[in-house]
Scaffold this motif. Sequence first.
Motif, short mmCIF file in Angstrom:
data_model
loop_
_atom_site.label_atom_id
_atom_site.label_comp_id
_atom_site.label_asym_id
_atom_site.label_seq_id
_atom_site.Cartn_x
_atom_site.Cartn_y
_atom_site.Cartn_z
N ILE A 98 20.04 14.11 -71.30
CA ILE A 98 18.71 13.54 -71.10
C ILE A 98 18.52 12.47 -72.16
N VAL A 99 17.75 11.44 -71.80
CA VAL A 99 17.48 10.33 -72.72
C VAL A 99 15.97 10.18 -72.83
N TYR A 100 15.47 10.10 -74.06
CA TYR A 100 14.05 9.86 -74.29
C TYR A 100 13.75 8.38 -74.01
N VAL A 101 12.83 8.12 -73.07
CA VAL A 101 12.48 6.74 -72.73
C VAL A 101 11.05 6.39 -73.12
N ALA A 102 10.24 7.38 -73.45
CA ALA A 102 8.89 7.14 -73.98
C ALA A 102 8.51 8.36 -74.81
N ARG A 103 7.80 8.11 -75.90
CA ARG A 103 7.43 9.23 -76.78
C ARG A 103 6.13 8.91 -77.51
#
Length: 271
Positions: free
Chosen positions: A115-120
Motif C-alpha cells: 500500500i502507498v500513502y497518497v494523502a495524509r
Amino acid sequence: MPAAVRAPHFVRSFERGLAVIRAFDADHPELTLSQVARTCDMTRAAARRFLLTLLDLGYVHTDGRMFRLTPRVLELGYSYLSGFTLPDLAEPHLEQLVAQVRESSSLCVLDGDDIVYVARVPTRRIMTATITVGTRFPAHVTSVGRVMLAHLPDEEIDARLARAELRPLTARTIVSAESLKAELLRVRRQGYAIVDQELEEGLRSVAAPVRDRDGEVVAAVNIPVHASRNSMDSVRRDLLPHLLATVARIEADLKVTGPARAASPDSERRR
C-alpha cells in the motif's frame, strides 16, 4: 461589487453572460426571455443577445418561448473536476475527519503487493517511523491493505497470498496464508478492517474501502490509534462511524467527478 470599482481588466459582458447561465437552477429549469432579463437585472434586448449566443453555442435550447440549459453546460465545470486526483478530492474530507476524531487519517492505494500513502492529515505522531505521502508497507499487514485485498477476486487473493512474505512483524502478525484468507473474507463481509498491533506493537488501525462510481474499490481510508488509548470496542464504537461517513462523502464526490487518478505521481512511476 459595483461596476465602478471593478479592475481595468474586468470584462463586464462576460460577467453578464455567466449571470444568464446562473439564472437557471433546480427551481427554475425553464425561463422566458423576460424572466431572464428580470433575474439578471438587464434589458430584454441584452438578455436576448446573451440567450441567442448561448443557443448558437449549444448551451441553451428554446421552443421559441421558454429557454432551458442543455447538458453541454456540464463541460464548463468538467475540465476542473476531471483534473482532480483522488488525493485532492479526499483531503478536505480527511481534514474534517481528523477534526472530529482527533486522530490522524490517511488515504492509501494498492501498488503491487504494497500500500502507498497518497494523502495524509496528521494530528500527532503515532508510530516510530514517520509516515509521509509515498510511504509504503506490505498490504497484508495493514488495515487499508486488507480492505483493498479483500475486494479482489478470490483467485487473485490466492495468488497474492502465495507470493507474500508472511513473516511476523510483531507477536500478533498473521503469518498463515489460510488464516489471512479467512480474515480477508471476514473483512469483505463486514465492509471494514481493524488490524490490532500486527504492523507495530501498540498500533491499532481501522480502515474502510473507497469505491468509484462503478463500485470498484480504488483506495482506502484509515484511522491509526495508540492501543493504550483505544480499545477494540472504542475503535468500533467511536471511530468507525466517522470513518464510514467520511468514505461515503468521498464516494459521493467521486460519483460527480467520475474516475479520479488515485495514486500520487511517485507511485504511478513505480507501476
